[in-house]
Design an enzyme around this catalytic site. Structure first.
Site, PDB file in Angstrom:
ATOM      1  N   LYS A   1      39.226 -32.314  87.076  1.00  0.00           N
ATOM      2  CA  LYS A   1      38.078 -31.526  87.529  1.00  0.00           C
ATOM      3  C   LYS A   1      37.614 -31.952  88.915  1.00  0.00           C
ATOM      4  O   LYS A   1      37.218 -31.116  89.717  1.00  0.00           O
ATOM      5  CB  LYS A   1      36.911 -31.652  86.538  1.00  0.00           C
ATOM      6  CG  LYS A   1      37.157 -30.890  85.247  1.00  0.00           C
ATOM      7  CD  LYS A   1      35.919 -30.879  84.370  1.00  0.00           C
ATOM      8  CE  LYS A   1      36.164 -30.060  83.105  1.00  0.00           C
ATOM      9  NZ  LYS A   1      35.012 -30.105  82.197  1.00  0.00           N
TER      10      LYS A   1
ATOM     11  N   LYS B   1      46.076 -22.105  80.316  1.00  0.00           N
ATOM     12  CA  LYS B   1      45.271 -21.711  79.163  1.00  0.00           C
ATOM     13  C   LYS B   1      44.128 -20.807  79.607  1.00  0.00           C
ATOM     14  O   LYS B   1      43.657 -20.894  80.740  1.00  0.00           O
ATOM     15  CB  LYS B   1      44.761 -22.935  78.412  1.00  0.00           C
ATOM     16  CG  LYS B   1      43.660 -23.713  79.103  1.00  0.00           C
ATOM     17  CD  LYS B   1      42.920 -24.596  78.098  1.00  0.00           C
ATOM     18  CE  LYS B   1      41.531 -24.912  78.646  1.00  0.00           C
ATOM     19  NZ  LYS B   1      40.543 -25.275  77.666  1.00  0.00           N
TER      20      LYS B   1
ATOM     21  N   LYS C   1      37.199 -20.571  80.885  1.00  0.00           N
ATOM     22  CA  LYS C   1      35.999 -20.054  81.537  1.00  0.00           C
ATOM     23  C   LYS C   1      36.054 -20.310  83.031  1.00  0.00           C
ATOM     24  O   LYS C   1      35.478 -19.577  83.808  1.00  0.00           O
ATOM     25  CB  LYS C   1      34.747 -20.760  80.990  1.00  0.00           C
ATOM     26  CG  LYS C   1      34.406 -20.443  79.565  1.00  0.00           C
ATOM     27  CD  LYS C   1      33.058 -21.079  79.229  1.00  0.00           C
ATOM     28  CE  LYS C   1      33.078 -21.790  77.899  1.00  0.00           C
ATOM     29  NZ  LYS C   1      33.228 -23.257  78.038  1.00  0.00           N
TER      30      LYS C   1
HETATM   31  P1  ADP Z   1      36.865 -23.706  78.870  1.00  0.00           P
HETATM   32  O1  ADP Z   1      38.141 -24.305  79.411  1.00  0.00           O
HETATM   33  O2  ADP Z   1      36.942 -22.237  78.749  1.00  0.00           O
HETATM   34  O3  ADP Z   1      35.649 -24.186  79.635  1.00  0.00           O
HETATM   35  P2  ADP Z   1      36.087 -25.585  76.941  1.00  0.00           P
HETATM   36  O4  ADP Z   1      36.813 -26.690  77.602  1.00  0.00           O
HETATM   37  O5  ADP Z   1      34.605 -25.509  77.104  1.00  0.00           O
HETATM   38  O6  ADP Z   1      36.705 -24.211  77.404  1.00  0.00           O
HETATM   39  O7  ADP Z   1      36.463 -25.560  75.422  1.00  0.00           O
HETATM   40  C1  ADP Z   1      35.568 -25.339  74.384  1.00  0.00           C
HETATM   41  C2  ADP Z   1      36.364 -25.300  73.109  1.00  0.00           C
HETATM   42  O8  ADP Z   1      37.217 -24.163  73.079  1.00  0.00           O
HETATM   43  C3  ADP Z   1      37.266 -26.511  72.883  1.00  0.00           C
HETATM   44  O9  ADP Z   1      37.141 -26.892  71.533  1.00  0.00           O
HETATM   45  C4  ADP Z   1      38.650 -26.022  73.171  1.00  0.00           C
HETATM   46  O10 ADP Z   1      39.597 -26.667  72.373  1.00  0.00           O
HETATM   47  C5  ADP Z   1      38.575 -24.545  72.838  1.00  0.00           C
HETATM   48  N1  ADP Z   1      39.401 -23.802  73.778  1.00  0.00           N
HETATM   49  C6  ADP Z   1      39.129 -23.605  75.086  1.00  0.00           C
HETATM   50  N2  ADP Z   1      40.072 -22.863  75.667  1.00  0.00           N
HETATM   51  C7  ADP Z   1      40.992 -22.576  74.707  1.00  0.00           C
HETATM   52  C8  ADP Z   1      42.216 -21.837  74.684  1.00  0.00           C
HETATM   53  N3  ADP Z   1      42.660 -21.237  75.768  1.00  0.00           N
HETATM   54  N4  ADP Z   1      42.892 -21.728  73.516  1.00  0.00           N
HETATM   55  C9  ADP Z   1      42.421 -22.334  72.402  1.00  0.00           C
HETATM   56  N5  ADP Z   1      41.293 -23.055  72.354  1.00  0.00           N
HETATM   57  C10 ADP Z   1      40.566 -23.171  73.484  1.00  0.00           C
HETATM   58 NA    NA Z   2      36.067 -26.519  80.372  1.00  0.00          NA
END
Ligand code: ADP
Ligand code: NA
Length: 330
Positions: free
Chosen positions: A114, A197, A200
């Site tokens: 990050k 993946k 957000k």
């Molecule tokens: P982001 O990358 O969108 O900010 P987070 O890191 O906040 O997502 O993840 C929040 C939750 O959602 C975690 O438990 C993570 O394992 C799950 N998660 C996030 N992105 C994915 C994805 N692309 N596929 C499956 N699970 C995900």
């Molecule tokens: Na994140």
């Protein structure tokens, strides 16, 4: 009978959750309410470790909580609260900061990723100590199980190390939590960039399926998903990342396994697959979206539920913090 305590949270870092958050977190959380004493948090203290706009953060915090409830997290049964409403999180984080080695914190790979994106001068110290705040979140509730994806496993390891260190220095205080891998939850990739993946924080939202988008917009995004120049519908992440992702999404939303789907689409085209993916996603998301919008239409009632749940959380967290303060000599 006491059920094992489980803790998890998500950042209110976008206007809506996406299909990856839904399949990878929200849906398992709902199921885990059975057989566990679950605590689910909207981690807004974590969200200010990167630059944010106050009004946007406030709206996103409410929207995230509303989506938790709309998806099936029951705030009368599980504890569902907003992190900043329970001051013990910041207070315990300070104590844990003081027993964490600088080098130890520096080994957290998520910070490296990050901060590399932001440049080391603009990355905040808060972003650096983020995993220590996460440890505080977990340890305040006597958590036994932490459902996490791969990217957070290292943070649970740090949490375990800090709990053990505190316990051996100051006397048994914390429950040492375990990372909890339910059944293999699917990882959802970006529709436009199926090597990454769905996230957000992706640069473009063209490949993200948002829970709160209009159904027509969702269907359009899925129809525009990147595939390949071949014709065959089969799961092969190396050669056919886009098609594999569509199969994964359809499997997650329909409950049919990937091999069953591969069989079903023999001799059929990508257009058919996309149409079915869009239908399955829209069918699942529509009631959740509508319920979220209803909840957001009555912010006073939503705030009342969150405040009552923050009181329930505080009652547990304050007890842990009082023991910690006593042990360290406050
Ligand atoms: P982001 O990358 O969108 O900010 P987070 O890191 O906040 O997502 O993840 C929040 C939750 O959602 C975690 O438990 C993570 O394992 C799950 N998660 C996030 N992105 C994915 C994805 N692309 N596929 C499956 N699970 C995900
Ligand atoms: Na994140």
């Amino acid at each position: 009978m006491t059920l094992p305590r489980l803790f998890s949270g998500m950042q209110p870092s976008a206007d809506a959750l996406h299909a990856g958050n839904f399949i990878g977190a929200l849906q398992p959380w709902v199921a885990l309410q059975d057989g566990h004493d679950a605590v689910y948090c909207v981690v807004d203290l974590h969200a200010i470790t990167v630059p944010q706009d106050p009004a946007t953060l406030r709206a996103r915090t409410r929207a995230t909580a509303a989506q938790y409830i709309a998806a099936g997290i029951d705030p009368a049964r599980s504890i569902l609260f907003v992190q900043s409403q329970v001051p013990a999180h910041a207070e315990l984080a300070w104590v844990l900061n003081s027993i964490t080695g600088f080098g130890e914190a520096g080994r957290m790979t998520q910070f490296k990723d990050k901060s590399a994106k932001q440049g080391s001068d603009s990355a905040s110290v808060g972003l650096f100590t983020y995993p220590i705040l996460m440890a505080a979140d977990i340890l305040l509730y006597g958590t036994e199980l932490v459902p996490v994806g791969d990217d957070q496993k290292q943070h649970v390891e740090l949490t375990r190390d800090l709990a053990n260190r505190f316990n051996s220095r100051f006397g048994e205080t914390f429950v040492v939590p375990e990372p909890f891998i339910t059944k293999e939850t699917a990882r959802i990739y970006d529709l436009q960039n199926p090597e990454s993946k769905m996230s957000k924080s992706a640069e473009s939202e063209a490949g993200i399926i948002w829970l709160l988008d209009e159904p027509s917009k969702t269907a359009k995004k899925i129809r525009s998903a990147v595939t390949d120049t071949g014709r065959e519908i089969r799961f092969d992440r190396g050669e056919k990342a886009g098609v594999s992702n569509l199969l994964t999404i359809l499997s997650a939303f329909s409950g049919d396994s990937v091999p069953v789907l591969e069989e079903r689409y023999v001799g059929r085209g990508y257009g058919d697959l996309k149409k079915d993916v869009a239908e399955a996603v829209v069918e699942t998301f529509t009631p959740v979206r509508e319920r979220t919008l209803e909840l957001l239409a009555d912010p006073a009632e939503l705030d009342r539920v969150l405040s009552a749940n923050a009181d329930r959380a505080s009652e547990i967290a304050e007890k842990t913090l009082a023991t910690v303060y006593d042990r360290v000599g406050f």
